[in-house]
Design a protein around this motif. Structure first.
Motif, mmCIF file in Angstrom:
data_model
loop_
_atom_site.group_PDB
_atom_site.id
_atom_site.type_symbol
_atom_site.label_atom_id
_atom_site.label_comp_id
_atom_site.label_asym_id
_atom_site.label_seq_id
_atom_site.Cartn_x
_atom_site.Cartn_y
_atom_site.Cartn_z
ATOM 1 N N ARG A 82 -0.711 -17.099 12.072
ATOM 2 C CA ARG A 82 -0.372 -18.433 11.553
ATOM 3 C C ARG A 82 1.130 -18.700 11.470
ATOM 4 N N ALA A 97 -3.706 -19.502 19.134
ATOM 5 C CA ALA A 97 -3.968 -18.501 18.100
ATOM 6 C C ALA A 97 -5.226 -18.852 17.318
ATOM 7 N N ALA A 98 -5.384 -20.129 16.994
ATOM 8 C CA ALA A 98 -6.559 -20.557 16.234
ATOM 9 C C ALA A 98 -7.841 -20.348 17.029
ATOM 10 N N GLY A 135 1.278 -15.818 22.052
ATOM 11 C CA GLY A 135 0.203 -16.772 22.294
ATOM 12 C C GLY A 135 0.261 -17.537 23.588
ATOM 13 N N ALA A 172 -8.857 -16.606 17.101
ATOM 14 C CA ALA A 172 -9.459 -16.214 15.831
ATOM 15 C C ALA A 172 -10.847 -16.822 15.682
ATOM 16 N N ASN A 197 -5.211 -14.379 13.821
ATOM 17 C CA ASN A 197 -4.201 -15.425 13.874
ATOM 18 C C ASN A 197 -3.212 -15.203 12.740
#
Length: 437
Positions: free
Chosen positions: A377, A364-365, A336, A368, A375
């Protein structure tokens, strides 16, 4: 810009590879435009800027450090991951070095005044030096915007915007919790302002890393959550670094990539937290039996070896020139890092993002949310999660379509040149006489 033939620019860069690369591109753009450029950064990166023709000022009062062993200088970071790492990192490395950075910078200003300080958005010293010298300050945000908003959850949690009344209530509670969790950082900020000789009632902490006049944000608006209170001084400038023809040697196995009939999946561990067990090992376990060529970068040019065996369909190197690699990729699996994410999206490559710490969960969020990837998570995903994500990305055409949409937007920018243009426009506005004056 009429009336400005040449200005003196101080560029302040936190001494991390991921910060140095974009600010080196900005420094080069200022030099190409004919301006005088000094760069304040760590000794390990001095040659990078000196080679461009910039004059380098290194960390002296501020504690210089090795980005591959930060806890050696900041032992408070030892053993911390996730949110605890982010909070400790911000307090110890970015905030509590602020007064010492400012001391280095103001000494440089006394030797030769600058017209403007253009700074990495995490350089607290630039904020303090701007106040101490009463000179304009431009923030270059090399990570997604972390400006708080009444419309969004706190920017350190990697959460997408809320939906409905319950979601807004969630975000309100989280903002209150975050204020409580960051009291140590707020206390450190006040103490550093006092050490620097600045009034304690200056800019509050949530504005400490944000220029009040100009914020040049890397990325594009399509990767920024909608908000009704976005600061008017924010401009998006696209990518700051673009892969270009490199003199770096390609790995000995490169002909395998050139001749591969299977899709190529790139796995990158980034350049900061480079434990290959976090992402490379589970990616190998997930895709080692699939009909792909896995190309992994460990992030350590001095040590490209792995402490575990690689599957037959994998190839490994410390670094791989992106100008050669990116045009061949089908999918990127990444921890990321913002620069690598933008590089992939600018070429329409969908992503699988394992963002574990610092700004990476937020990145990442956003990927997505924009529909350009999955993502995971976590920064240490299980193989089955990576396999499921890869199957989603390759089976659902919307991920590639959204990545291509972002590529079109990013392609409309020339980030370093735009930073120069926006900076010169700011200086011209400051020079303009007041109406009726």
């Amino acid at each position: 810009m009429v009336g400005w033939t040449m200005v003196e620019v101080m560029i302040a860069v936190m001494p991390f590879h991921g910060h140095v690369a974009p600010l080196a591109a900005v420094a080069e753009a200022f030099l190409t435009a004919g301006h005088g450029v000094r760069v304040y950064t760590g000794a390990a990166h001095a040659d990078r800027f000196a080679t461009l023709g910039a004059r380098v000022v290194t960390w002296e009062s501020a504690p210089d450090f090795d980005e591959h062993n930060v806890p050696a200088t900041f032992p408070e970071l030892r053993g911390k991951k996730g949110p605890r790492q982010m909070l400790t990192n911000v307090e110890q490395l970015f905030v509590r070095t602020g007064a010492d950075q400012a001391a280095d910078l103001t000494r440089a200003y006394a030797e030769q005044a600058w017209d403007v300080i253009v700074a990495d958005g995490l350089s607290m010293g630039a904020r303090f030096a701007s106040e101490l010298t009463d000179t304009p300050w431009v923030t270059v945000s090399i990570v997604p915007l972390a400006i708080p908003s009444r419309d969004l959850p706190p920017p350190i949690l990697g959460l997408s915007p809320a939906r409905g009344l319950a979601g807004r209530l969630r975000d309100s509670v989280l903002r209150a919790v975050t204020r409580a969790a960051t009291r140590g950082i707020q206390r450190a900020y006040s103490e550093e302002r006092e050490r620097a000789g600045l009034p304690l009632r200056g800019f509050p902490l949530d504005q400490a890393f944000i220029s009040p006049e100009l914020v040049c944000a890397s990325g594009v608006a399509e990767l920024e959550y909608p908000r009704s209170d976005l600061a008017t001084q924010v401009v998006f400038v696209g990518e700051l670094t673009r892969p270009r023809a490199s003199d770096a040697a390609l790995p000995s196995w490169w002909p395998d990539a050139e001749s591969s009939e299977s899709p190529i999946v790139h796995v990158t561990q980034g350049t900061l937290n480079v434990d290959p067990h976090d992402l490379i090992e589970p990616a190998f376990a997930a895709l080692g039996r699939q009909r792909v060529l896995l190309v992994a970068a460990t992030g350590r040019a001095d040590d490209a070896g792995l402490p575990f065996p690689a599957p037959p369909n994998a190839r490994v190197a410390g670094f791989i020139p992106y100008d050669a690699l990116l045009p061949r990729l089908d999918v990127m699996i990444t921890n990321g890092g913002w620069g690598g994410v933008l590089a992939a999206l600018a070429r329409g490559i969908p992503l699988i993002v394992a963002g574990g710490d610092l700004d990476k969960p937020e990145i990442a969020a956003r990927v997505a949310w924009a529909g350009a990837g999955v993502n995971l998570r976590t920064g240490r995903p299980r193989p089955r999660a990576i396999l499921a994500a890869w199957r989603r990305v390759t089976a659902d055409d919307s991920y590639r379509a959204n990545a291509k949409r972002l590529a079109e937007s990013l392609g409309g920018h020339d980030g370093p040149r735009e930073v120069v243009e926006h900076t010169m426009a700011l200086l011209a506005r400051r020079r303009a006489p007041e109406p009726g004056g």
